[in-house]
Design a protein around this motif. Sequence first.
Motif, mmCIF file in Angstrom:
data_model
loop_
_atom_site.group_PDB
_atom_site.id
_atom_site.type_symbol
_atom_site.label_atom_id
_atom_site.label_comp_id
_atom_site.label_asym_id
_atom_site.label_seq_id
_atom_site.Cartn_x
_atom_site.Cartn_y
_atom_site.Cartn_z
ATOM 1 N N ASN A 171 -26.792 -3.905 -17.814
ATOM 2 C CA ASN A 171 -27.027 -2.672 -17.059
ATOM 3 C C ASN A 171 -27.081 -2.890 -15.543
ATOM 4 O O ASN A 171 -27.658 -2.087 -14.819
ATOM 5 N N VAL A 172 -26.517 -3.998 -15.102
ATOM 6 C CA VAL A 172 -26.449 -4.296 -13.667
ATOM 7 C C VAL A 172 -24.991 -4.439 -13.270
ATOM 8 O O VAL A 172 -24.226 -5.185 -13.905
ATOM 9 N N GLY A 173 -24.583 -3.736 -12.240
ATOM 10 C CA GLY A 173 -23.201 -3.825 -11.785
ATOM 11 C C GLY A 173 -22.917 -5.137 -11.073
ATOM 12 O O GLY A 173 -23.831 -5.857 -10.652
ATOM 13 N N LEU A 174 -21.661 -5.463 -10.940
ATOM 14 C CA LEU A 174 -21.268 -6.679 -10.239
ATOM 15 C C LEU A 174 -19.931 -6.447 -9.547
ATOM 16 O O LEU A 174 -19.202 -5.493 -9.848
ATOM 17 N N SER A 175 -19.619 -7.346 -8.620
ATOM 18 C CA SER A 175 -18.367 -7.273 -7.879
ATOM 19 C C SER A 175 -17.652 -8.603 -7.962
ATOM 20 O O SER A 175 -18.282 -9.668 -7.898
ATOM 21 N N LEU A 176 -16.338 -8.540 -8.124
ATOM 22 C CA LEU A 176 -15.500 -9.732 -8.155
ATOM 23 C C LEU A 176 -14.542 -9.696 -6.962
ATOM 24 O O LEU A 176 -14.050 -8.632 -6.589
ATOM 25 N N HIS A 177 -14.281 -10.861 -6.402
ATOM 26 C CA HIS A 177 -13.466 -10.936 -5.196
ATOM 27 C C HIS A 177 -12.279 -11.872 -5.414
ATOM 28 O O HIS A 177 -12.381 -12.886 -6.121
ATOM 29 N N CYS A 178 -11.170 -11.514 -4.796
ATOM 30 C CA CYS A 178 -10.041 -12.433 -4.730
ATOM 31 C C CYS A 178 -9.283 -12.171 -3.428
ATOM 32 O O CYS A 178 -9.314 -11.049 -2.893
ATOM 33 N N GLU A 179 -8.631 -13.205 -2.934
ATOM 34 C CA GLU A 179 -7.860 -13.093 -1.697
ATOM 35 C C GLU A 179 -6.609 -13.942 -1.837
ATOM 36 O O GLU A 179 -6.677 -15.115 -2.225
ATOM 37 N N ALA A 180 -5.477 -13.345 -1.536
ATOM 38 C CA ALA A 180 -4.187 -14.038 -1.646
ATOM 39 C C ALA A 180 -3.448 -13.925 -0.322
ATOM 40 O O ALA A 180 -3.616 -12.965 0.431
ATOM 41 N N HIS A 181 -2.607 -14.932 -0.051
ATOM 42 C CA HIS A 181 -1.847 -14.990 1.191
ATOM 43 C C HIS A 181 -0.377 -15.219 0.884
ATOM 44 O O HIS A 181 -0.031 -15.897 -0.090
ATOM 45 N N PRO A 209 -7.388 -8.814 1.094
ATOM 46 C CA PRO A 209 -8.364 -9.251 0.091
ATOM 47 C C PRO A 209 -8.885 -8.080 -0.725
ATOM 48 O O PRO A 209 -9.026 -6.973 -0.203
ATOM 49 N N SER A 210 -9.163 -8.347 -2.004
ATOM 50 C CA SER A 210 -9.487 -7.277 -2.936
ATOM 51 C C SER A 210 -10.851 -7.528 -3.578
ATOM 52 O O SER A 210 -11.209 -8.674 -3.880
ATOM 53 N N THR A 211 -11.579 -6.438 -3.774
ATOM 54 C CA THR A 211 -12.884 -6.511 -4.437
ATOM 55 C C THR A 211 -12.914 -5.507 -5.578
ATOM 56 O O THR A 211 -12.635 -4.321 -5.378
ATOM 57 N N LEU A 212 -13.230 -6.011 -6.748
ATOM 58 C CA LEU A 212 -13.313 -5.171 -7.943
ATOM 59 C C LEU A 212 -14.784 -4.940 -8.266
ATOM 60 O O LEU A 212 -15.544 -5.893 -8.477
ATOM 61 N N HIS A 213 -15.196 -3.680 -8.277
ATOM 62 C CA HIS A 213 -16.579 -3.330 -8.599
ATOM 63 C C HIS A 213 -16.651 -2.899 -10.067
ATOM 64 O O HIS A 213 -15.945 -1.992 -10.506
ATOM 65 N N LEU A 214 -17.525 -3.535 -10.802
ATOM 66 C CA LEU A 214 -17.698 -3.229 -12.224
ATOM 67 C C LEU A 214 -19.123 -2.742 -12.459
ATOM 68 O O LEU A 214 -20.082 -3.309 -11.940
ATOM 69 N N SER A 215 -19.230 -1.727 -13.253
ATOM 70 C CA SER A 215 -20.548 -1.243 -13.657
ATOM 71 C C SER A 215 -20.681 -1.385 -15.161
ATOM 72 O O SER A 215 -19.685 -1.476 -15.887
ATOM 73 N N ASP A 216 -21.916 -1.411 -15.629
ATOM 74 C CA ASP A 216 -22.137 -1.567 -17.057
ATOM 75 C C ASP A 216 -21.626 -0.325 -17.802
ATOM 76 O O ASP A 216 -21.782 0.808 -17.339
ATOM 77 N N TYR A 217 -20.970 -0.569 -18.952
ATOM 78 C CA TYR A 217 -20.410 0.537 -19.724
ATOM 79 C C TYR A 217 -21.512 1.289 -20.484
ATOM 80 O O TYR A 217 -22.475 0.690 -20.960
ATOM 81 N N PRO A 218 -21.343 2.578 -20.596
ATOM 82 C CA PRO A 218 -22.267 3.317 -21.461
ATOM 83 C C PRO A 218 -22.163 2.783 -22.893
ATOM 84 O O PRO A 218 -21.137 2.218 -23.285
ATOM 85 N N PRO A 219 -23.193 2.988 -23.710
ATOM 86 C CA PRO A 219 -23.190 2.448 -25.072
ATOM 87 C C PRO A 219 -21.971 2.868 -25.883
ATOM 88 O O PRO A 219 -21.401 2.054 -26.611
ATOM 89 N N ALA A 220 -21.558 4.117 -25.771
ATOM 90 C CA ALA A 220 -20.420 4.585 -26.574
ATOM 91 C C ALA A 220 -19.136 3.857 -26.173
ATOM 92 O O ALA A 220 -18.330 3.461 -27.026
ATOM 93 N N VAL A 221 -18.947 3.641 -24.879
ATOM 94 C CA VAL A 221 -17.744 2.944 -24.414
ATOM 95 C C VAL A 221 -17.812 1.476 -24.816
ATOM 96 O O VAL A 221 -16.803 0.888 -25.228
ATOM 97 N N ALA A 222 -18.999 0.881 -24.720
ATOM 98 C CA ALA A 222 -19.142 -0.522 -25.107
ATOM 99 C C ALA A 222 -18.800 -0.721 -26.582
ATOM 100 O O ALA A 222 -18.139 -1.688 -26.963
#
Length: 285
Positions: A171-181, A209-222
């Motif tokens: 139930n805690v969101g997170l962010s992932l990062h990547c950077e390409a050249h 550079p790109s950042t992907l923000h993810l949040s926890d899925y609701p129970p039905a989606v999970a």
Amino acid sequence: MMKMMKMMRSESTESHTTPNPNLKPKPDRRMTGSKLFTVLLMLVFRVGSAERVSGLSFVESPGNVTSSLGKAVEVQCVLRADGVDLDVVWLREGQPLHFAELNQMQVPEDENSWLVISKLKIEELTLSDMGSYQCAVYSGSEVTLSTEGHIQVEGLPHFSVEPHHLSVVANVGLSLHCEAHGPPEPVRVIWLQDGAPLNNLEDPISLSPSTLHLSDYPPAVARARSAFNEVKQLLKDRSDVRYGVIHPAKFRITYNGIRKDFLDPKQALLYVQSNIVDGERPSDD
């Protein structure tokens, strides 16, 4: 009184014009015409000698080259020299290349001048070979430089920042990062989850550079996403199949160039069993 004054004036005049035998004459430091001519001749000779020593000019400088990683690349420079035996030094980003593969030859142009041709060859181009290149000739304290040429690598962007494994609290969101050249620039990225894309190239998130923000899925989606676990187990060892769950709970399979999307885990399982797993089993005949 008048006589004494006259005598004093007369003595003063005589003392001014009569040389003193006890004083040595000062040397004449003025430059005579012959001395001045000699010095000027020496200066002309020195300047003329410097011009002959540094009588160098580049008639061809390194060009601009764009190639792919692993390909062979060759650049060259051509120098005109007035009867001087010399070596050409190659510079990358202003620093000498001590272990470069060089080929140098001298070709007579006329009775007094030579063409010095120096070639730099890179057998397999790498990212570290990118940069500016220049030829230099050193003669004492003098240096003659060509103009700069550049080597660029095309077609194979590389990552400088990549996502890494994370353990997160539910139930805690997170962010992932990547950077390409690049090159080429700009670079766009596609985020994948279980092999399935989460975005397309038109999305703002695709620009590096790109950042992907993810949040926890609701129970039905999970629950809907985990319902495809059985299908993923069947495909986990198949290198010829691309698959994954895309947002929010759609299962995508790409096999033999055909892409299929499933919202129902049972239909996805039936498709995999009929067309991928059982379809490759040898017939009883």
